[in-house]
Design a protein around this motif. Sequence first.
Motif, PDB file in Angstrom:
ATOM      1  N   HIS A   1       0.411  -1.116  -0.311  1.00  0.00           N
ATOM      2  CA  HIS A   1      -0.222   0.212   0.335  1.00  0.00           C
ATOM      3  C   HIS A   1       1.216   0.875   0.114  1.00  0.00           C
ATOM      4  N   GLN A   2       1.462   1.346  -1.223  1.00  0.00           N
ATOM      5  CA  GLN A   2       2.357   2.537  -1.043  1.00  0.00           C
ATOM      6  C   GLN A   2       2.114   4.163  -1.399  1.00  0.00           C
ATOM      7  N   HIS A   3       1.082   4.297  -1.843  1.00  0.00           N
ATOM      8  CA  HIS A   3       0.938   5.439  -1.820  1.00  0.00           C
ATOM      9  C   HIS A   3      -0.893   6.051  -0.942  1.00  0.00           C
ATOM     10  N   MET A   4      -0.333   7.158   0.259  1.00  0.00           N
ATOM     11  CA  MET A   4      -1.361   7.570   1.068  1.00  0.00           C
ATOM     12  C   MET A   4      -3.196   7.324   0.399  1.00  0.00           C
ATOM     13  N   TYR A   5      -3.771   8.058  -0.567  1.00  0.00           N
ATOM     14  CA  TYR A   5      -4.365   8.292  -1.211  1.00  0.00           C
ATOM     15  C   TYR A   5      -5.276   7.589  -2.437  1.00  0.00           C
ATOM     16  N   ASN A   6      -4.192   6.807  -3.509  1.00  0.00           N
ATOM     17  CA  ASN A   6      -4.837   6.005  -4.606  1.00  0.00           C
ATOM     18  C   ASN A   6      -4.189   4.410  -4.646  1.00  0.00           C
ATOM     19  N   SER A   7      -4.951   3.665  -5.111  1.00  0.00           N
ATOM     20  CA  SER A   7      -4.347   2.324  -5.557  1.00  0.00           C
ATOM     21  C   SER A   7      -3.157   1.849  -5.991  1.00  0.00           C
ATOM     22  N   THR A   8      -2.822   1.185  -5.636  1.00  0.00           N
ATOM     23  CA  THR A   8      -0.903   0.798  -6.283  1.00  0.00           C
ATOM     24  C   THR A   8      -0.959  -0.361  -7.240  1.00  0.00           C
ATOM     25  N   LYS A   9      -0.380  -0.604  -8.277  1.00  0.00           N
ATOM     26  CA  LYS A   9      -0.098  -1.573  -9.033  1.00  0.00           C
ATOM     27  C   LYS A   9       1.142  -2.223  -7.922  1.00  0.00           C
ATOM     28  N   ILE A  10       0.622  -3.394  -7.751  1.00  0.00           N
ATOM     29  CA  ILE A  10       2.055  -4.134  -7.125  1.00  0.00           C
ATOM     30  C   ILE A  10       1.901  -5.515  -7.648  1.00  0.00           C
ATOM     31  N   PHE A  11       2.018  -5.582  -8.721  1.00  0.00           N
ATOM     32  CA  PHE A  11       2.373  -7.351  -9.636  1.00  0.00           C
ATOM     33  C   PHE A  11       3.510  -6.485 -10.470  1.00  0.00           C
ATOM     34  N   ASP A  12       4.078  -7.231 -10.669  1.00  0.00           N
ATOM     35  CA  ASP A  12       5.466  -6.601 -11.475  1.00  0.00           C
ATOM     36  C   ASP A  12       5.953  -8.034 -12.443  1.00  0.00           C
ATOM     37  N   HIS A  13       5.371  -7.600 -13.522  1.00  0.00           N
ATOM     38  CA  HIS A  13       4.789  -8.351 -14.869  1.00  0.00           C
ATOM     39  C   HIS A  13       6.483  -8.769 -15.456  1.00  0.00           C
ATOM     40  N   GLU A  14       7.187  -7.715 -15.328  1.00  0.00           N
ATOM     41  CA  GLU A  14       8.634  -7.848 -16.188  1.00  0.00           C
ATOM     42  C   GLU A  14       9.614  -8.426 -14.448  1.00  0.00           C
ATOM     43  N   LYS A  15       9.264  -8.464 -14.049  1.00  0.00           N
ATOM     44  CA  LYS A  15      10.034  -8.919 -12.738  1.00  0.00           C
ATOM     45  C   LYS A  15       9.731 -10.731 -12.596  1.00  0.00           C
ATOM     46  N   HIS A  16       8.366 -11.275 -13.049  1.00  0.00           N
ATOM     47  CA  HIS A  16       7.826 -12.261 -12.939  1.00  0.00           C
ATOM     48  C   HIS A  16       8.625 -12.797 -14.287  1.00  0.00           C
ATOM     49  N   LYS A  17       8.382 -12.333 -15.526  1.00  0.00           N
ATOM     50  CA  LYS A  17       8.558 -12.888 -16.118  1.00  0.00           C
ATOM     51  C   LYS A  17      10.375 -13.410 -16.933  1.00  0.00           C
ATOM     52  N   LEU A  18      10.983 -13.066 -15.849  1.00  0.00           N
ATOM     53  CA  LEU A  18      12.736 -12.519 -15.876  1.00  0.00           C
ATOM     54  C   LEU A  18      12.349 -14.192 -14.702  1.00  0.00           C
ATOM     55  N   ALA A  19      11.872 -13.947 -13.961  1.00  0.00           N
ATOM     56  CA  ALA A  19      12.050 -15.159 -12.691  1.00  0.00           C
ATOM     57  C   ALA A  19      11.110 -16.565 -13.665  1.00  0.00           C
ATOM     58  N   VAL A  20       9.934 -16.262 -14.068  1.00  0.00           N
ATOM     59  CA  VAL A  20      10.097 -17.862 -14.717  1.00  0.00           C
ATOM     60  C   VAL A  20      10.909 -18.252 -15.859  1.00  0.00           C
ATOM     61  N   THR A  21      11.652 -17.480 -15.902  1.00  0.00           N
ATOM     62  CA  THR A  21      12.434 -17.995 -17.272  1.00  0.00           C
ATOM     63  C   THR A  21      14.059 -18.078 -16.824  1.00  0.00           C
ATOM     64  N   GLU A  22      14.204 -17.567 -15.389  1.00  0.00           N
ATOM     65  CA  GLU A  22      15.638 -18.151 -14.956  1.00  0.00           C
ATOM     66  C   GLU A  22      15.008 -19.084 -14.356  1.00  0.00           C
TER      67      GLU A  22
END
Lengths: 263, 643
Positions: free
Chosen positions: B519-540
Motif C-alpha cells: 500500500h505504497q500511496h496514501m490516497y491512490n491504489s498502487t499496482k503491486i504485480f511486477d510483470h517484468e520481474k515475473h517474466k524474468l523469474a519464470v525464464t530463469e
Amino acid sequence: MSYGILVDTTKCTSCEECVMACAAEHQIDPQRAIKEKAINKDGLSAYRLSNIATISPGHFARKSCMHCLEPSCVSACLVGGITKSPEGPVIYDPEKCIGCRYCMIACPFHIPRYEWDKNTPLMVKCDMCFERISQGNIPACVDACPNGALKFGDRDTLLKEANSKIQNQPDLYLNHIWGEKEFGGTSVIYVSDVELSALGWPKTNPKSIPSLTEPLVHITPFIGMTVAVGLLGINWTIKRRMKLAAQNTPDKQVFNNEENSDD
Amino acid sequence: MINNRVRIAKDILWIFALSGLVAAIFRLFFGLGPTTNLTDGVPWGLWKVFNMIAGVALSTSGFTIGFLVYVLRLKQFKSFMKPAILIAFLGYGCSCLALLFDIGLPFRFWHPIFMWNINSFLFEVFACVLLYFTITSIELAPIILNGINAKKAAKLFHTVAFAAVIIGISLSSLHHSSLGSLFLVSPQRLHALWYTPRLPLFFIISAMAGGIFFIVFIKIIWSKIYNPAPVFGSAEEPSTTQLKSLNGSVCSIFSRRLPGPEMSDISKLATIGAGLLSIYFVLKIVDLFILGNISELITGSPESLLYIFELGIGVLLPIILIILPQTRKMPVPVGIAGFVASFGLVFNRLNVGIFGYSSDAGEIYLPSLSEWALGIGVIAAAGLVFMLLTEIFPIFNDRPAKTFVTNLFRKNFGSLQQTWNTVLSNSLNRISLLGVFILPLAFIFMYPPYKNIELSTIRPSTGLDAQRQVLQIDGDHQGFSTIFNHADHQKRLGDTSSCIQCHHVSLPGDRSTPCSRCHQHMYNSTKIFDHEKHKLAVTEDKQLNGLNPSNYSCVECHQTNCPKTTQSAKDCLECHRENMFLTNNSNVQLNSMFAVSFTDAMHLTCLECHKKEAVNLKNEHLDKCYTCHNSLKKDEYVNRTSP
C-alpha cells in the motif's frame, strides 16, 4: 566554539528519519540500516550509527555517541586513534586503528561498534558529521528530524536553551539536563519527560573516566623506577650481610661466588 | 615407559597445535566475525583475555624466580631459574602470537611502536610487554648459546644477566598491574565483585602467586614425563628413619613412595606461593568490605557463584594443600595445588575480563570451536617447543632431557606389528599421520558459517517492528499520525497466529510484510504485480532446470491460445502457496494486482473489528475517529475534510 546537539525527547515520534539520514550520509544501504536494528539489544551496530530507543510507550529517545567532553575512548586508544576535536565532535582516525577494541570496553555508554563481517574491520561510531560541520553545515540527523527534536549549535547556548525549556514547561520536562555533568559532561545533551537510564545514563553524577585512570598512568614510570631502585637496594643489603657473615667465619665455605655461577 | 609418556604428551600437543593452525588460517581468510563468537556486546573474548592476559600472568615465573634468586639471594631455587626463563619466553611468545590473531588488523601490529598515547594503560602494557619480551630473549640467549657451544657469545649476554633480571622484575611488576588497570575504565560496566580501585594490586599479587604455582606444576609434570626419580622418588619401600624424617606423615592416599630429593625445594617454593595467595585472599575480602560489596557474595547470583568458585578452587584449595604437612611434601598433591592455583589465576582473569561484563552486556559469551582451537593451539605449540628445548639444552637438572629418553627410533621390520611400531616411533611419521586425520577434521568442524547479510533478496522479517510496543503510523510523514499499540493488539488477538489478520499477504520469504510495502500511496491504489520481474523469474527458473526458456514464459501463467490478460492468468496462490498467507478478510482480492490506498488499507483492516467490538464491549468511543487519530494534532482531524 564547541558544538553540541540538544535532544528533546518529548518531540521524538520514532519516525527514525534521523537514523536513515545518518545511514545515507555514511553510504550505508538503507535496507541494511533497517535490518541491523535487530543485531544488538540497543539497536546500534557498525551499519547503524544511531538508534531510536523506546523508553516507554509513546516516549522515544535517540541513542548515539554522546561526544563526551573528557572521552574515555580517547584516553583508552593505545595509538591515539580517537581524538576530541576543538569543534566538539569525538572523531576516529581509521588509518591508525589496529583493531584492539579497547575503546569498546572503555566507553560507559557502550557506543563503539565493530565491522565484524569485514576482513579489514574498523570501528564505527557517530562523528557528529564532522566534515559537514567543518563546511558550515549541520549534522545529517539534525537536518532530517521533521519534528524539531534535535538542535545543533554551540554547547553553552544549547545548555541555556535546555534550561529555558525546563523553566517554561516545568510540568512537561523533568528538571534535569542529561549530559551537563555526567562523566564530566557531554556534547550531546538531553531534556526529557522520562528517565533516560535506558540509554546508559547513570543515576549518579560520576566523574569522567580519564580522571580515574590518567593520574595512575602518569606515575607508572616512576613506580617502575622506584621498584628497580628498591630491588638494587635489597640486593646490596643482602650481599653485604652475606659478605660480613663470611668475614666472621673465614674457615667455612658457606657461599659460592654467586656472580660467576653458571646460569 | 618414559618413551611412551613423551610420545603421548607430544601427540596430544600436536593434535591441538595442528587444529590451531587450521583455525589461524580461517581467521586470516575470513576475519573475526565468521570465525569467532565475539560480538559488539562482548568484544574481548578467549584470545584477548585467556591467551594474552591470563597467559602472561602465568608466565610470571621468570621474574618471581629471578627475584628470589638474584635479589633475595635464595640459592635453593637456582635450579628453577632456567625453566623459569624458558617459561617466560615461550609464555609471552605464544600469548603475543594469539594476540596478533585477535586484533582486527594484524598487519598493523607495529603501529603502537610509533604511535603513542601515553594516557592509555593499554599502551603502557604494550610497551612493557615488548620490552620484557626482549629481556627474556636476553636472559634465554646464554642458555641457548652455551648449548650450541658459542661460549664467547654466551659470555657477552652473561655480563648483562643481572641487569636484565632487575629490569625484567621492574617491567613485569609494571605491566601486570597495568593489565589490571585496563579494567579501571569500567566502573559502570564491570560487576561490583571485581571492580575496585585496587585492581592493579590484586593483579600483580595473583600473577606472582600463580606464576610460582605454575612453574611448580610444570616442574612436576615435566619430571613425571621425563625423569620422575628426583621428584617422585624411587620405587623402594621407605625405611623407618626416612618415614620419621617426614614427620611420619607419608600421605597414603596418593603414594607410599618417599618423594625424591628435589621435592623439598619444590615444597619450599610452593610454600612461598601459598603465602602470597593467603595475603591475596585476605586483601580481596578486606577490599570487598571496604567497598561495601561484601553482601554481593551471598546473593546467589551467577557472579557470586563464579567469585566463590574462583576463590575456593583457585586460592583456598592450594593454600590448604600446602598448609597440611601430609600434602605439602608429596609431589602429586603439590602438583594438583599447582594446577588449581594456575587454573584459579586464569579463571580470575576470565571473570574480570569476560564474565564480569556479562550482565552489563546482556549476553553470554561462549568461544567458538575456532577460538578454542587457536587458543589451545598456540599454548600446545609453545609446549612442544618447550619439550624440544628441554630435550636439547640443559634446562632441568642441568642435563638435556635427551639423556633420560632412550633412543626413540629403533628399526625393526620383522613382522607387521613390529613394522607398524617402527614407523610410528619416528616422530615425523607420527606427526604426518596425525596431520592426515586432524587437518581435514579441523577444517570441516571449524569452517566458518557464512554470516554476511544478503541485501539483494527479501529476507524473512525478524519481526523488528513488532518489538516496538507502540507504533507511530504516519504513512506520508506529514505529522498526522496514529498511535497504534502493536503489542496489545498482538496479545489480544492471539499472539503470533494473529499476524495474518492484518498482514494478510506476505511476500515470499517474509513472515509479516509491512503494510507500506504494497500500500505504497496514501490516497491512490498502487499496482503491486511486477510483470517484468515475473517474466524474468519464470525464464530463469526454466534455465536453471536445464530447459529451453524461449517458448515457456507466457504459457506458464497465461492459458494457451488466449489473449494475455489478467483474467487469463493463473491465480497467484497456485505458485506462491507456501509463502503467501491469506486471511478470511473478504475485502482482499488477490487477483486484482492492485493494492488499495494506505488510508483505505488501514481503515478497512481496523474499522470492521473496531465497529464489532464497540458493540461487544459497549464502548461507544471505540469506532470513532479520535480513538485512533490521537496524536498531538488530533484537533485538526475533527475539522479536516477527506481529500
